[in-house]
Write a protein that holds these residues in place. Structure first.
Motif, mmCIF file in Angstrom:
data_model
loop_
_atom_site.group_PDB
_atom_site.id
_atom_site.type_symbol
_atom_site.label_atom_id
_atom_site.label_comp_id
_atom_site.label_asym_id
_atom_site.label_seq_id
_atom_site.Cartn_x
_atom_site.Cartn_y
_atom_site.Cartn_z
ATOM 1 N N VAL A 23 41.532 40.060 29.772
ATOM 2 C CA VAL A 23 40.839 40.407 31.014
ATOM 3 C C VAL A 23 39.664 41.317 30.648
ATOM 4 O O VAL A 23 39.864 42.427 30.166
ATOM 5 C CB VAL A 23 41.779 41.105 32.003
ATOM 6 C CG1 VAL A 23 41.078 41.330 33.340
ATOM 7 C CG2 VAL A 23 43.052 40.281 32.206
ATOM 8 N N VAL A 81 38.920 36.517 33.388
ATOM 9 C CA VAL A 81 40.291 36.387 32.912
ATOM 10 C C VAL A 81 40.384 35.099 32.094
ATOM 11 O O VAL A 81 40.125 34.008 32.611
ATOM 12 C CB VAL A 81 41.293 36.337 34.079
ATOM 13 C CG1 VAL A 81 42.725 36.249 33.561
ATOM 14 C CG2 VAL A 81 41.113 37.531 34.999
ATOM 15 N N ALA A 128 43.531 42.541 36.633
ATOM 16 C CA ALA A 128 42.175 42.246 37.098
ATOM 17 C C ALA A 128 41.797 43.120 38.284
ATOM 18 O O ALA A 128 40.672 43.630 38.367
ATOM 19 C CB ALA A 128 42.070 40.769 37.467
#
Length: 381
Positions: free
Chosen positions: A109, A26, A79
């Motif tokens: 992400v 991320v 995520a």
């Protein structure tokens, strides 16, 4: 390319056999990222393909990755979803990225197969995705370049050598993927929980750790002792730091783990003891031997070998930067993986000047209370 996956790479791939086992990175950027800028560039990630013995090998691919755009929202939910997204194997895209748009900034992400990247190399891949550049060749197998003194078992070096031989391929084919996968922790989805300290609390905790000569991993391990009664915790270890000359930058995994006892006694004295315990176990060869779970099952014990499960694992190798030190670059970059070690994972990272405690738990398990864990840390400043 076209080399067999190394023992540790194959372990992560084999866990992916039952359910996706990904590394998810991320990255919050300083400016806005347009999704179209991430496709059709020089960025590529190796894929895993099966040979005639059904052993996994690295393969070059011209298959395109996938990019989606999301307006607003929070990155933990994205995520969590991408931890369960199939990538990196035949019939699936080599990678998948989601771009979350927030005014004049973006959060990207990126999901890749865990066999391709760990904490260190995951950051490398994400940076190259954003730059649209080639991240380099697959790194050599860490097991082959790791110094011999970092293996503990008498047969460890023999297992490394035998992994690449035809006898291992014959054994692999005879045992079969399902029985080999059963050696490893069971498949399942993961759930994320994030707790962030304030900048002032983060700075105060860092100052206390500096004064005490303790590491963040040690402090968190003892906080887990006090919160859960955890007498023993698994710690992720980046084995690349022991390789000379250093491994080249590029895709690859060099992460292992050791189990370290949490000493009894006063908080900071115990935290210092954790650091010493981790070092002793690395020097005893436990981290090196942990890279060889599959060769041991394949060539010695067969399908009956079962590795030690971990109730709690601490992962992440973050470096603290004060707000004054944060300039050009990414305000935040977090590397995550599934909770597939048999228990909960606490991942450590920073969001600018704020410590983030990220809990990752198998679905259906209550998980660790990250707020309570943060409270245990702050109570000892």
């Amino acid at each position: 390319m076209d080399r067999l996956l190394s023992p540790n790479e194959a372990k992560f791939w084999l866990m992916d056999w039952g359910a996706p086992m990904n590394t998810v990175i991320v990255t919050r950027t300083s400016g806005r990222v347009e999704p179209d800028a991430l496709v059709g560039t020089g960025f590529t990630v190796p894929m895993v393909a099966l040979d005639r013995h059904r052993r996994p090998r690295w393969a070059v691919t011209d298959a395109a990755g996938e990019v989606e755009e999301i307006a607003g929202g929070e990155w933990p939910a994205v995520a969590e979803r991408l931890l369960d997204r199939r990538v990196g194997t035949e019939g699936h895209p080599p990678w998948h990225a989601a771009v979350l748009q927030q005014d004049d900034a973006s959060t990207v992400v990126l999901a890749v197969n865990h066999a391709v990247a760990d904490y260190r190399t995951g950051q490398w891949l994400a940076d190259h995705l954003l730059a649209g550049t080639w991240p380099g060749d697959m790194a050599p197998a860490c097991e082959e370049v790791l110094p011999a003194k970092l293996y503990g078992g008498e047969e460890s070096l023999d297992l490394v050598d035998e992994w690449w031989l035809s006898r291992a391929s014959a054994r692999w084919e005879a045992i079969g993927l399902d029985r080999l996968a059963a050696v490893l922790p069971p498949p399942g989805r993961s759930r994320l929980d994030v707790e962030r300290l304030t900048e002032d609390d983060t700075a105060a905790l860092q100052a206390r750790m500096d004064d005490e000569g303790a590491s963040l991993n040690g402090a968190v391990a003892v906080a887990l002792r006090d919160l859960l009664g955890a007498g023993r915790v698994a710690h992720a270890v980046d084995m690349s730091r022991f390789v000379r000359p250093p491994l080249p930058d590029g895709p690859g995994v060099a992460v292992s783990h050791v189990f370290a006892d949490n000493p009894a006694g006063e908080f900071w004295e115990a935290a210092r003891g954790v650091r010493g315990g981790i070092f002793e176990r690395i020097q005893a060869g436990e981290a090196g031997d942990a890279l060889l779970i599959l060769p041991r099952a394949l060539l010695r014990e067969g399908g009956g070998f079962v590795p030690e499960p971990s109730a709690v694992t601490i992962s992440g190798f973050p470096t603290y930067r004060s707000p004054e030190d944060i300039g050009a670059g990414h305000p935040m970059q977090v590397v995550l993986s599934s909770a597939r070690g048999g228990g909960d994972v606490v991942m450590l990272t920073y969001d600018e000047g704020r410590l983030q405690l990220i809990g990752c738990s198998p679905e259906g398990r209550e998980g660790i209370d990250m707020g309570a864990l943060a409270g245990r840390l702050l109570a000892n400043i």
